[in-house]
Write a protein that holds these residues in place. Structure first.
Motif, PDB file in Angstrom:
ATOM      1  N   THR A 495      -8.930  -6.081   0.465  1.00 31.43           N
ATOM      2  CA  THR A 495      -7.676  -6.637   0.996  1.00 31.43           C
ATOM      3  C   THR A 495      -6.574  -6.756  -0.055  1.00 31.43           C
ATOM      4  O   THR A 495      -5.565  -7.424   0.197  1.00 31.43           O
ATOM      5  CB  THR A 495      -7.943  -8.033   1.581  1.00 31.43           C
ATOM      6  OG1 THR A 495      -8.470  -8.888   0.544  1.00 31.43           O
ATOM      7  CG2 THR A 495      -8.905  -7.970   2.738  1.00 31.43           C
ATOM      8  N   ASP A 496      -6.736  -6.127  -1.200  1.00 23.91           N
ATOM      9  CA  ASP A 496      -5.719  -6.257  -2.251  1.00 23.91           C
ATOM     10  C   ASP A 496      -4.978  -4.929  -2.422  1.00 23.91           C
ATOM     11  O   ASP A 496      -5.596  -3.873  -2.558  1.00 23.91           O
ATOM     12  CB  ASP A 496      -6.373  -6.671  -3.575  1.00 23.91           C
ATOM     13  CG  ASP A 496      -5.338  -7.087  -4.602  1.00 23.91           C
ATOM     14  OD1 ASP A 496      -4.863  -6.209  -5.333  1.00 23.91           O
ATOM     15  OD2 ASP A 496      -5.004  -8.282  -4.658  1.00 23.91           O
ATOM     16  N   ARG A 497      -3.650  -5.013  -2.421  1.00 23.28           N
ATOM     17  CA  ARG A 497      -2.831  -3.795  -2.500  1.00 23.28           C
ATOM     18  C   ARG A 497      -2.691  -3.284  -3.926  1.00 23.28           C
ATOM     19  O   ARG A 497      -2.413  -2.099  -4.140  1.00 23.28           O
ATOM     20  CB  ARG A 497      -1.445  -4.072  -1.926  1.00 23.28           C
ATOM     21  CG  ARG A 497      -0.613  -5.034  -2.756  1.00 23.28           C
ATOM     22  CD  ARG A 497       0.721  -5.371  -2.125  1.00 23.28           C
ATOM     23  NE  ARG A 497       1.560  -6.160  -3.014  1.00 23.28           N
ATOM     24  CZ  ARG A 497       1.461  -7.458  -3.190  1.00 23.28           C
ATOM     25  NH1 ARG A 497       0.524  -8.139  -2.527  1.00 23.28           N
ATOM     26  NH2 ARG A 497       2.260  -8.099  -4.031  1.00 23.28           N
ATOM     27  N   LEU A 527      -5.371  -1.472   4.664  1.00 25.38           N
ATOM     28  CA  LEU A 527      -5.028  -2.896   4.631  1.00 25.38           C
ATOM     29  C   LEU A 527      -4.773  -3.427   6.040  1.00 25.38           C
ATOM     30  O   LEU A 527      -5.161  -4.556   6.359  1.00 25.38           O
ATOM     31  CB  LEU A 527      -3.791  -3.107   3.754  1.00 25.38           C
ATOM     32  CG  LEU A 527      -4.006  -2.890   2.249  1.00 25.38           C
ATOM     33  CD1 LEU A 527      -2.681  -2.958   1.505  1.00 25.38           C
ATOM     34  CD2 LEU A 527      -4.968  -3.922   1.681  1.00 25.38           C
ATOM     35  N   VAL A 532      -4.708  -7.283   6.941  1.00 28.52           N
ATOM     36  CA  VAL A 532      -3.711  -7.713   5.962  1.00 28.52           C
ATOM     37  C   VAL A 532      -2.322  -7.403   6.503  1.00 28.52           C
ATOM     38  O   VAL A 532      -2.055  -6.273   6.947  1.00 28.52           O
ATOM     39  CB  VAL A 532      -3.942  -7.010   4.608  1.00 28.52           C
ATOM     40  CG1 VAL A 532      -2.862  -7.436   3.614  1.00 28.52           C
ATOM     41  CG2 VAL A 532      -5.318  -7.344   4.074  1.00 28.52           C
TER      42      VAL A 532
END
Length: 889
Positions: A495-497, A527, A532
């Motif tokens: 979930t981290d860009r 995402l 997200v």
């Protein structure tokens, strides 16, 4: 005293031997010593009689017959408040009680622990009350000689250090004399005339201050205060009888103070003036002791730098002493009520620290660690207050109580000065707290790249959800290993860009730019699949960071991917232009270029978007990028004249005149009757000295697109080239078609004036004013023409007529004022200026002129009046240079 007592037995023995009786005194012969009766007595005589007493012998000490004192020895009993015999005793020693208290203080020794030093012992001597003998004197002399010798060895170094400290102190806090030294040096440049021209300082005080009168003070007797102290009455005047029969003016003979015997005894309600005097002396003693040396009694005030030294007397805390006492009592109450409350101990320690009692603060905080051993803040505060090694011991003790505290481990590492010691502390911390990302980051920063890579490999195993550790490991790995690391990071943190953006930057750095767009698109899809929300502003900020890091392809890919997310269709253009301006303000030029490129793809026929992009390339891009953009712009917007002109100007500034001509030729084809393009072509030819080309172009323009500006440029060209007749003919022809265009009338009048045809010039201006009565320039030209030929009255009448037809026009009023000023009529010009400011109070040019019409001393006041008008402040400052130039200043 020992010698006196030693002689006493010898005297007694001599008396016994002489048989001191009254008969011997009467003249009878003394009995000889060799008589048979005395012979028996000599056999019992003690051997020590008649011998000197041994050293330290005190008679009667063995049987306790010593230490007797009588009233005759010490005198009569005295009250503690009685004055001493010495009339010149210093303050604090003027009464018997003061001397007894002083002697008692000298006898008592301060054996408190706070007065003990490990090296020097107690501040005083433990044996100061004992006898001072010869061996003590010899020991003191030896120690004094050693101290003197050691002092001579360290004298040079000490004096050098003291000199450096004094110089450093004076640099930080210079004396007032030093602060004005540069101004004093400049006095050498003052000439004698300048010195004599300095005005004398007048006495600005009022009459009462200049002529002060001595105050008359009448002392009030003590009985006045005593009476009102007893009765509690309030009076505003003095009883004349009381003033007559009180004090020293008594009418009764005998006795100076009172007519009644026994009146010296003070009653219960009377004031004790002696105690008041003692209190005054005590207060004065306290004040003087603040500026006196406690050892020698000499003053330590610097007579030269005392004003500068007053800064050191400023207290370090900002509160009052009473407030500090209240806070101390409150905190003490909190500690006693709840001794296991950590903030109470921390606040108490910081209060004492602020007031300068550092040792008390340390004691308090250490007591707090005992009462709150599980409080992390208390231990950290204790480590902060303690010095070096003691702080390390405190931290070690804190670790034993709180082995899982990250902040305490970090504090322990900060206290170490050696890098290896820091590493050792942090590794020990990681053994106990392996899940702390903060500890891993600090430990990795201290390692070399190879060791840091190994530690990060272990760190991501212990902290698999830390994005920063994964990215740091990827930066230290090779290209293939970095790709594997980032893939693992995406698996652990989907979930981290930042992981996706770092992967795109990695591909771009290794020349694989075709993968950048795919990675960013895949990131958006992944995402969203993981729930997200795509925050457009955050992604644009990431793109700006990529731009600043040099990853141009990544930043452009990010912009293209997120620029249209969350925006309504009708707001796209406005929002994108704002985003581009924001990127330019932040220095992210590639992001702004990518936004403009995307906007031009969506709005290819929008002239405003092409103009914004062209101005961006002109200000921040290269000439090649600007020309390429303009070529695309004129292809999509051929009717936009400004785009053709920008392209032609760019070529012309680059020195490529044929290319500029070709662009203008294409512009003629797209816009056959455009005045701007015709005039731009004429300017291009005239600037390059191609006057015949310019004439032909203007002739074509007059035939195909006749406008007032085209005729004006034609007249202007002929006038500049010196063809006055051709210019007059063109001007006459132009006025037949455009008689309401004031510039043509101005040019005709100026041409006639240049040819010295004053009557024709006056006629041209008058005809122009009939057609264009609101043209300020025509009125001004006609007025100046009359002024030039000496017709001042006629010029004044013309300006007055102009003011009537054009009221509230600052330019006409300004010309009227300057006309009178040039004529030398300053009073009339000032009057006109006052009327002008009444009619146009917010005119900057009028206020600027009004300031310079005033005399030099009054200009400041006039400027303040001008600045009071809020609406013309900027206009006023804008016109000041014009007035300076007009006045030749």
């Amino acid at each position: 005293m020992a010698s006196a007592t030693a002689k006493q037995p010898a005297k007694t023995a001599s008396k016994a031997a002489s048989g001191g009786t009254g008969g011997a005194a009467g003249g009878a012969p003394a009995m000889p010593l060799a008589s048979p009766l005395m012979g028996g007595l000599n056999k019992k005589k003690k051997p020590f009689l008649g011998m000197p007493a041994p050293l330290g012998y005190v008679p009667g000490l063995g049987r306790g017959a010593t230490g007797f004192t009588t009233r005759s020895d010490i005198g009569p009993a005295r009250d503690a408040n009685d004055p001493v015999d010495d009339r010149h005793a210093p303050p604090g020693k003027r009464t018997v009680g003061d001397q007894m208290k002083k002697n008692q203080e000298e006898d008592e020794e301060d054996l408190n622990d706070t007065n003990y030093d490990e090296f020097n012992g107690y501040a005083g001597s433990l044996f100061s009350s004992g006898p001072y003998e010869k061996d003590d004197e010899e020991a003191d002399a030896i120690y004094a000689a050693l101290d003197k010798r050691m002092d001579e060895r360290r004298k040079e170094r000490r004096e050098l250090r003291e000199k450096e400290e004094i110089e450093k102190y004076r640099m930080e806090r210079p004396k007032i004399q030093q602060q004005f030294s540069d101004l004093k040096r400049k006095l050498a440049e003052v000439t004698e005339d300048e010195w004599l021209s300095i005005p004398d300082v007048g006495d600005a005080r009022n009459k009462r201050q200049r002529n002060p009168r001595h105050e008359k003070l009448t002392p009030v007797p003590d009985s006045f205060f005593a009476k009102h102290l007893q009765t509690g009455e309030n009076h505003t005047s003095v009883d004349p009888l009381q003033g007559q029969f009180s004090g020293l003016t008594t009418p009764f003979p005998g006795g100076l103070n009172t007519p009644y015997p026994g009146g010296m005894t003070p009653e219960a309600g009377e004031l004790d003036m002696r105690k008041i005097g003692q209190a005054r002396n005590t207060l004065m003693d306290m004040r003087l002791s603040q500026v006196s040396d406690s050892v020698s009694g000499q003053t330590v005030v610097d007579p030269k730098g005392y004003l500068t030294d007053l800064n050191s007397m400023i207290p370090t805390h900002g509160g009052d002493i009473s407030d500090i006492k209240k806070a101390r009592l409150l905190l003490k109450s909190v500690r006693e009520t709840n001794p296991h409350h950590p903030p109470a101990w921390i606040a108490s320690a910081r209060l004492e620290e602020v007031t300068g009692k550092l040792q008390v603060a340390r004691n308090l905080i250490m007591k707090g660690t005992e009462m709150c051993p599980k409080s992390e803040d208390v231990w950290l505060e204790a480590a902060r207050l303690q010095p070096g090694d003691t702080a390390k011991a405190v931290v070690a003790q804190a670790v034993r109580h709180l082995p899982q505290s990250v902040r305490i481990y970090i504090r322990a590492a900060e206290l170490e000065t050696d890098i290896r010691a820091k590493k050792r502390v942090l590794r020990k911390a990681l053994e106990n707290v392996s899940k702390s990302v903060r500890l891993w980051k600090i430990a990795v920063e201290l390692e070399e790249p190879e060791d840091a890579r190994i530690m990060l490999s272990r760190a991501v195993e212990c902290c698999p959800t830390s994005v920063e550790l994964w990215l740091a490991l990827a930066r230290l790995e090779t290209y293939e290993n970095a790709r594997r690391v980032l893939n693992k990071a995406r698996e652990n943190i989907p979930t981290d860009r930042h992981i996706w953006i770092t992967a795109a930057k990695l591909e771009e750095a290794n020349g694989n730019t075709q993968m950048v767009e795919k990675i960013i698109d895949r990131a958006i899809t992944s995402l969203r699949a993981n729930g997200v929300e795509i925050n457009r502003e955050q992604w644009i900020q990431d793109a700006e960071e990529c731009d600043k890091a040099g990853s141009v392809a990544t930043c452009q890919a990010v912009i293209r991917a997120v620029i249209g997310i969350g925006i309504e269709e009708e707001d796209c253009k406005h929002t994108w232009m704002e985003d581009a301006d924001s990127c330019v303000a932040h220095g992210a030029l590639e992001c702004a270029r990518a936004i403009y490129a995307h906007a031009l793809q969506v709005f290819p026929s929008k002239k405003s978007v092409w103009l914004r992009a062209a101005y961006f390339e002109k200000n921040h891009g290269t000439r090649e990028s600007l020309e390429a953009l303009l070529q695309r712009a004129v292809a999509h917007c051929p009717k936009a004249e400004v785009l053709w002109l920008m392209g032609a100007k760019s070529k012309w500034l680059a020195g490529d005149v044929p290319a500029a001509r070709s662009i203008l030729a294409l512009a003629f084809q797209a816009n056959p009757n455009s005045e701007e393009i015709w005039l731009a072509a004429v300017k291009l030819e005239s600037e390059n000295n191609e006057y015949e080309r310019a004439r032909r172009l203007l002739a074509k323009a007059r035939s195909s697109a006749p406008t007032a500006r085209v005729f004006m440029k034609s007249v202007r060209l002929e006038w500049v080239l010196g063809n006055i007749d051709a210019a007059q003919d063109l001007c006459t022809e132009a006025l037949r078609h455009y008689e309401d265009f004031p510039k043509l009338w101005m040019m005709r009048g100026q041409i006639e004036e240049q040819s010295e045809n004053i009557d024709k010039a006056r006629e041209a201006y008058n005809q122009g004013l009939k057609k264009c009565p609101h043209s300020m320039s025509l009125w001004l030209l006609l007025s100046r023409l009359e002024e030039t030929v000496g017709q001042l009255t006629r010029a004044r009448a013309i300006l007055e007529k102009a003011r009537l037809k054009n009221p509230q026009t600052p330019e006409i009023w300004l010309e009227s004022v300057r006309l009178e000023y040039r004529a030398g009529l300053k009073n009339i010009s000032n009057t006109l200026m006052a009327k002008a400011l009444q009619e146009c109070p917010n005119s900057g040019i009028l206020w600027a002129e009004a300031v310079f019409l005033e005399a030099r001393p009054q200009r400041k006041t006039k400027s303040v009046d001008a600045l009071k008008s809020v609406n013309m402040i900027l206009m006023y400052f804008w016109q000041l240079p014009n007035c300076f130039g007009a006045r030749g200043r």
